[in-house]
Motif scaffolding. Sequence first.
Motif, PDB file in Angstrom:
ATOM      1  N   SER A   1      36.439  34.740  44.073  1.00 47.55           N
ATOM      2  CA  SER A   1      36.886  34.933  42.691  1.00 47.55           C
ATOM      3  C   SER A   1      37.700  33.708  42.247  1.00 47.55           C
ATOM      4  N   TRP A   2      37.949  33.649  40.958  1.00 41.02           N
ATOM      5  CA  TRP A   2      38.721  32.521  40.425  1.00 41.02           C
ATOM      6  C   TRP A   2      40.114  32.488  41.063  1.00 41.02           C
TER       7      TRP A   2
ATOM      8  N   ARG B   1      40.096  31.216  44.503  1.00 41.96           N
ATOM      9  CA  ARG B   1      39.918  29.757  44.593  1.00 41.96           C
ATOM     10  C   ARG B   1      41.230  29.028  44.310  1.00 41.96           C
TER      11      ARG B   1
ATOM     12  N   ASN C   1      29.110  44.747  39.573  1.00 44.34           N
ATOM     13  CA  ASN C   1      30.564  44.617  39.443  1.00 44.34           C
ATOM     14  C   ASN C   1      31.155  45.697  38.539  1.00 44.34           C
TER      15      ASN C   1
ATOM     16  N   PHE D   1      45.200  37.182  37.398  1.00 46.87           N
ATOM     17  CA  PHE D   1      44.233  38.208  36.985  1.00 46.87           C
ATOM     18  C   PHE D   1      43.403  38.713  38.153  1.00 46.87           C
TER      19      PHE D   1
ATOM     20  N   ARG E   1      39.416  41.478  39.051  1.00 42.04           N
ATOM     21  CA  ARG E   1      38.267  41.406  38.141  1.00 42.04           C
ATOM     22  C   ARG E   1      36.945  41.604  38.873  1.00 42.04           C
ATOM     23  N   ALA E   2      37.020  41.712  40.192  1.00 41.79           N
ATOM     24  CA  ALA E   2      35.820  42.063  40.955  1.00 41.79           C
ATOM     25  C   ALA E   2      36.162  43.287  41.792  1.00 41.79           C
TER      26      ALA E   2
ATOM     27  N   ARG F   1      49.031  41.050  36.542  1.00 40.43           N
ATOM     28  CA  ARG F   1      48.312  39.783  36.318  1.00 40.43           C
ATOM     29  C   ARG F   1      48.755  38.691  37.271  1.00 40.43           C
TER      30      ARG F   1
ATOM     31  N   GLY G   1      45.266  41.649  28.766  1.00 41.83           N
ATOM     32  CA  GLY G   1      44.544  40.379  28.856  1.00 41.83           C
ATOM     33  C   GLY G   1      43.310  40.372  29.737  1.00 41.83           C
ATOM     34  N   TYR G   2      43.018  41.482  30.429  1.00 44.59           N
ATOM     35  CA  TYR G   2      41.769  41.532  31.201  1.00 44.59           C
ATOM     36  C   TYR G   2      40.583  41.681  30.244  1.00 44.59           C
TER      37      TYR G   2
ATOM     38  N   ALA H   1      31.820  36.472  35.273  1.00 41.53           N
ATOM     39  CA  ALA H   1      33.142  36.355  34.652  1.00 41.53           C
ATOM     40  C   ALA H   1      34.257  36.284  35.688  1.00 41.53           C
ATOM     41  N   TYR H   2      34.143  37.031  36.779  1.00 45.47           N
ATOM     42  CA  TYR H   2      35.259  37.082  37.728  1.00 45.47           C
ATOM     43  C   TYR H   2      35.466  35.746  38.437  1.00 45.47           C
TER      44      TYR H   2
ATOM     45  N   GLN I   1      35.329  32.839  36.828  1.00 46.86           N
ATOM     46  CA  GLN I   1      35.885  31.873  35.853  1.00 46.86           C
ATOM     47  C   GLN I   1      37.341  32.218  35.567  1.00 46.86           C
ATOM     48  N   ALA I   2      38.035  31.253  35.025  1.00 47.44           N
ATOM     49  CA  ALA I   2      39.392  31.541  34.553  1.00 47.44           C
ATOM     50  C   ALA I   2      39.286  32.630  33.482  1.00 47.44           C
ATOM     51  N   PRO I   3      40.290  33.486  33.365  1.00 52.67           N
ATOM     52  CA  PRO I   3      40.204  34.595  32.408  1.00 52.67           C
ATOM     53  C   PRO I   3      39.920  34.097  30.994  1.00 52.67           C
TER      54      PRO I   3
END
Lengths: 523, 189
Positions: free
Chosen positions: A162-163, A166, A199, A320, A323-324, A379, B168-169, B181-182, B184-186
């Motif tokens: 995930s971002w 990384r 996802n 964040f 997100r996964a 976050r 912000g999600y 998407a996950y 990349q930066a938000p």
Amino acid sequence: MSESTVAIVGSGIAGTAIAHALTLRGHDVVVFEKGPDFPYPAEKQFRESVLYDHSDPAGAIADDLGHMTEGNDGEKKLLPERVMVVGGCATQWAGIALRMAPRDFRTRTLYRLDEDWPLSYEELEPWYGHAESLLGVSGTDDDNPFAPPRSRPFPLPPFELSWDDRVLAARLKSHGIHIHTTPQARTRLDYDGRPGCANIGTCYMCPIGARYMPNHHLRLAAATGRCTVRSDVSVRRIVMDASGRARALVIRAHGTSADREHAARVIVVAAGSFETPRLLLLSHDARHPDGLGNQGGHVGRHLVFHHLWSGHMHYREDLFAGRAGFWTGQSHQFCDPPTRARHGGIKVEFSTAFAPQHEKRAASMSSAAAALAAFEPARRCRRVTMHTESDTSPRKVVRLSEARDRFGDPCAHVEYRLSEYDRQTFRFGRELFERVAAASGASEREFCDIRDFDTYNHYMGTCRMGAGPADSVVDPHGRVHGCPNLYLAGLSIFVGGGGPLNPTLTAVALALRTAEKIAEELG
Amino acid sequence: MQLPRRRFLALIGVAVVASAAAMVVRRRRALRRWLRPARSAPFPPGDLDPPTVRTLMAAVHALLGERIESDHYEDFFRWRAAHVSGCRSLYAGFAASLDRAARVSGQRGFAGSPPALQRRILHPMLPVRGWARVWRRVTEPERTRLARLVVRDIFHLFARTDAWVLTGYDAWPGHPRGLEAYRQAPGQG
Ligand SMILES: Cc1cc2nc3c(=O)[nH]c(=O)nc-3n(C[C@H](O)[C@H](O)[C@H](O)COP(=O)(O)OP(=O)(O)OC[C@H]3O[C@@H](n4cnc5c(N)ncnc54)[C@H](O)[C@@H]3O)c2cc1C
Ligand code: SF4
């Protein structure tokens, strides 16, 4: 009396792997499952539990049938974690599917820890490949310098980091800490009739079957016409004949008032690490006064958990996480530390998992503004888990309890006390956590208490394999010593905990090897 | 041996507090059960009528504001009323009590009431902690306690859904979010 060529006790991932393999080879198999049926894919359960915050009582086993007693260290009680349904624990597992390292098969020789396994990584390696194909494991070793050798590639490409992984990986790398991707039984692309992962993120209840569930293969096995799953049936005893062979199972369909016998040429017990020893102990007879396979007194002993000690790291900038839904980053770098004889190795899970305490706090507020203020720090927060190895000890055992189920059969009793080795492992984990926090630039962190561990149902070793009855319960093919047609499968046949890595892929590899052996014997 | 009166009373006081504390520790399970609000008695599950849904949704907005997506709250109430024993009567009772309170203040119902009045009506149903919770449990009518179950469910649902987007999600879990998407930066996925 009913009969089949093969009878399997327990429809979890291990029992299912054997049932599927044997039906494909033309044998007829009946699988007995104590828990209720579990619709597949888990769309209904997803809707109910995720969207409507409801768990259907008809989808869970009756309290007395799933009961056990415990005397444990740790805040977490094992009883509420039990998953007894068609498909077993793997209806809810995270799906992380890892091979043990070659050194984990030789812990006595290398670290004076527990016993060596009676088989080597090299012998099991082809079966790991079969298991990965069966479950549809997505992964790569290209970014993992600590991965064991493999003879064939993963069946599916990996889930990328995930971002937020990384961002942290880059910082940790400059401090010599390496994060890599996580092999998992979750479809990166469409595979074997299962759709690719979308996802959705509620992976304990994947509504589309992207995260592997045994129910997928139970369905395929049933479609051959040679496999029947009988849910809501308790297997109460294994009956042996005069020659020492397993002859039948004593079964009781819930809601009926009489036991029946089910005869089979081969019997496999894959009932999990608490119920498998329980059934062997309950099945004692004149020839086996201490229970089946218990000549050496090893049934129920050598229980090992993985301890998952977690903490939170807070950062100044937004990451964040969450997100996964699936697992992304982890590190196998600390699985085999130079000090491993003194304490366990550790797998570090950096996964992008969301830290659920923020959601919980937000839910308890009395205004939207307060709820958002409680949620917002999520976050900048990462949950990091130390997934640790453990050792055996005389105070980690499963035996029969004073408590009984509705049939009057003693339940399983689990006694589990942390050992000195575990305490040392906790200290090592806490130091590692601090090191990761400092290297990744965390502004604050908190780590859990030693008693506050998770196990993720990684219960191993209660019917361990070995050379003979003096030191073990089963042989390297899972066959119970002295009972030529009685096999065990699952995590119970592990020798100790098998190192710090998630155990289930190994259990499936062993089960497929057992199925091959049974097929050979059946001719 | 004689104890001075003050010391004697102090000792009695300590003994009373200690035995009360021991009782609380020993009976904590039972106490917790007693302090936890009970679900209402089972009524046959079924469809919610439109006025009830309207009042429920007005309560959702009064509690959470207008920036939320409302569909999943309505879906949540309707599904639970139709499938979970006791929920239909809980929601109907909750809506009726809000409407009654609004009428007492001269309005035709809760949904059409001014926001300030709506908030005032809902206030006693908001979660409180510690001794205030114990006190409420003892003093307040069953009706208000049950209403608070609905309010609690609304905040739970908010935390699992809209709170994600409002902080912000891109989306909350439970929707297909794809595999791009996950990584990349938000905001860039
Ligand atoms: C939340 C969670 C996350 C997890 N994540 C991971 C992970 O990421 N990676 C990993 O490697 N592992 C993970 N695990 C562990 C993994 O799920 C288990 O190791 C695995 O599924 C065990 O499979 P099994 O077939 O050996 O036993 P089980 O799944 O326990 O199946 C045994 C079945 O036998 C039935 N049974 C028992 N007794 C009887 C009887 N007398 N008669 C009839 N039926 C009986 C039970 O009801 C049960 O369904 C996780 C587990 C959980 C709960
Ligand atoms: S993230 Fe993938 S595996 Fe998890 S629930 Fe969604 S589709 Fe299923």
